[in-house]
Scaffold this active site. Structure first.
Site, PDB file in Angstrom:
ATOM      1  NE  ARG A 203     116.183  41.084   6.231  1.00 34.96           N
ATOM      2  CZ  ARG A 203     115.606  41.976   5.366  1.00 34.96           C
ATOM      3  NH1 ARG A 203     116.261  42.023   4.345  1.00 34.96           N
ATOM      4  NH2 ARG A 203     114.546  42.344   5.711  1.00 34.96           N
TER       5      ARG A 203
ATOM      6  CE  LYS B 181     111.356  45.577   6.151  1.00 41.53           C
ATOM      7  NZ  LYS B 181     111.437  45.630   4.812  1.00 41.53           N
TER       8      LYS B 181
ATOM      9  CE1 TYR C 116     117.344  48.083   1.521  1.00 42.98           C
ATOM     10  CE2 TYR C 116     117.777  46.397   3.192  1.00 42.98           C
ATOM     11  CZ  TYR C 116     118.093  47.124   2.241  1.00 42.98           C
ATOM     12  OH  TYR C 116     118.941  46.338   1.540  1.00 42.98           O
TER      13      TYR C 116
ATOM     14  CG  HIS D 167     110.853  50.513   1.711  1.00 43.65           C
ATOM     15  ND1 HIS D 167     111.415  50.318   0.267  1.00 43.65           N
ATOM     16  CD2 HIS D 167     111.680  49.618   2.200  1.00 43.65           C
ATOM     17  CE1 HIS D 167     112.347  49.619   0.033  1.00 43.65           C
ATOM     18  NE2 HIS D 167     112.441  49.073   1.200  1.00 43.65           N
TER      19      HIS D 167
ATOM     20  CD  GLU E   2     114.477  52.851   1.543  1.00 39.47           C
ATOM     21  OE1 GLU E   2     113.525  53.615   1.677  1.00 39.47           O
ATOM     22  OE2 GLU E   2     115.076  52.227   2.013  1.00 39.47           O
TER      23      GLU E   2
ATOM     24  CB  SER F  99     116.598  43.672  -5.452  1.00 37.72           C
ATOM     25  OG  SER F  99     115.974  44.991  -4.997  1.00 37.72           O
TER      26      SER F  99
ATOM     27  NE  ARG G  78     117.620  44.776 -16.602  1.00 41.86           N
ATOM     28  CZ  ARG G  78     118.626  44.631 -15.934  1.00 41.86           C
ATOM     29  NH1 ARG G  78     119.807  45.159 -16.248  1.00 41.86           N
ATOM     30  NH2 ARG G  78     118.453  43.865 -14.760  1.00 41.86           N
TER      31      ARG G  78
ATOM     32  CG  LEU H 209     112.925  50.504  -7.648  1.00 36.95           C
ATOM     33  CD1 LEU H 209     112.345  50.467  -6.182  1.00 36.95           C
ATOM     34  CD2 LEU H 209     114.459  49.905  -7.563  1.00 36.95           C
TER      35      LEU H 209
ATOM     36  CB  VAL I 229     109.150  41.239  -5.420  1.00 37.51           C
ATOM     37  CG1 VAL I 229     110.375  41.662  -4.506  1.00 37.51           C
ATOM     38  CG2 VAL I 229     109.002  39.821  -5.685  1.00 37.51           C
TER      39      VAL I 229
END
Length: 370
Positions: free
Chosen positions: A15, A75, A94, A96, A118, A134, A203, A240, A267
């Site tokens: 990407r 990233k 991102y 994380h 995120e 996602s 949900r 998540l 994931v």
């Protein structure tokens, strides 16, 4: 403002953080954009396209990092990039952090302002910069699961949809959020037998309403998870907790309940993973086997479909890049409180409560006046 777009250096990452149209919008607004040569090639975007849009093409990453006020990436910075970060610079990507203590420690030490895709909140309380990736990862999880269920890949030798007279695969999806919904959507099309587990009954009601009869729902508790593991040919981990490490829902002992050759696609591995036995893998070496269970734990799944993912990501990030460039950090966070929630670090302080809790670090609340 001087905005920098370096080439991504994470293994098997294709990407790029900005499209040529983004460069054109920024330069039209009076900003300069430095793009490292070759940054867009993995997404099918040539250097010439960036130059035509107004980018200043540079030959090395150092030229981008050394001069840019705002670095826009995909990233988290890799170890080779940590020394390039500096106080007063903004990093928008991102991150994380909660899944990686070493990354957190080293980025914190640079004094950079780290703004995480995120944890940025939209006006409805959603996560607009996390959602498209996602969606990609959820859809990819089923096609990757289908591949690794094949016997040459050490899987059970199961066709997801079965054939007349032969039962389809049983797919268990942990989490009914964006990843889970998109995984279920693709799995339903394969005519597999699908069960989605989530802790939100509302949900689950929504998912029951939108999916065909081959997708069912269960409340996510310890008993139901273990019962599903006994049945599953393919398990998708898609839970998540924004900004925090993913909860571990499956222990190593639980793997003994599963059928030999079953596949786990975790994931949420970029947030630490929801399976005790998960560890990060790459697209070059995506799987490993523990207790006869195939584990797929690639931390940048959408990177494999760089063109699709780049367009999906840049469609949502560009408006926020524009705000940061036009208004600066203080102005952007004053006018858009959702950006404030994306500020994870500033001037050597952790400004995200979940990250601070994860590593027992001091927490300093970010305010646009600080």
């Amino acid at each position: 403002m001087l905005i920098g777009v370096p080439r991504e250096v994470k293994k098997d990452e294709y990407r790029v953080a900005m499209l040529p149209v983004g460069v054109a919008e920024l330069t039209r607004a009076g900003h300069r954009v430095l793009v490292e040569a070759g940054a867009g090639l993995g997404s099918g975007l040539s250097d010439a396209q960036y130059q035509e849009a107004g980018a200043e093409l540079v030959n090395t990453a150092d030229e981008v990092w050394n001069h840019a006020d705002l670095i826009v990436k995909v990233k988290e910075p890799q170890a080779s990039e940590w020394p390039k970060l500096r106080p007063g610079q903004m990093l928008f990507t991102y991150l994380h952090f909660a899944a990686d203590a070493e990354l957190t420690k080293n980025v914190l030490a640079t004094g950079v302002t780290a703004i995480a895709y995120e944890t940025l909140r939209g006006p409805r309380g959603d996560l607009p910069l996390l959602t498209p990736m996602s969606e990609v990862a959820g859809r990819m999880s089923i096609q990757e699961g289908a591949k690794f269920l094949e016997r040459p890949q050490e899987g059970r030798g199961i066709l997801l949809g079965g054939v007349p007279g032969v039962a389809p695969a049983h797919i268990t999806i942990l989490g009914g959020g964006v990843v889970g919904k998109n995984a279920a959507q693709i799995a339903a099309g394969f005519q597999a037998d699908v069960v989605v587990l989530d802790i939100s009954v509302d949900r689950l009601r929504y998912l029951e309403d939108i999916f065909p009869p081959n997708v069912n729902t269960l409340f996510s508790d310890r008993y139901n998870i273990r019962e599903e593991l006994r049945l599953a040919d393919l398990v998708i981990g898609g839970v998540l907790v924004p900004g925090a490490r993913a909860p571990q829902l499956v222990s190593r002992e639980d793997l003994k309940l599963m059928k030999p050759g079953a596949v786990i696609i975790d994931v949420c591995i970029d947030q630490g993973g929801c399976i005790e036995t998960s560890r990060p893998t790459t697209h070059s070496e995506p799987t490993y086997v523990i207790d006869q269970i195939v584990h797929y734990c690639v931390t940048n799944m959408p990177g494999a479909v760089g063109r699709t993912s780049t367009y999906a990501l840049c469609n949502v990030t560009l408006p926020y890049v524009m705000k940061l460039a036009n208004l600066g950090l203080m102005g952007a966070t004053q006018t858009d409180p959702g950006i404030s929630e994306a500020v994870n670090m500033h001037a050597g302080h952790v400004t995200n409560a979940a990250v601070a809790r994860t590593f027992s670090l001091p927490f300093v609340e970010w305010t646009s006046g600080s």
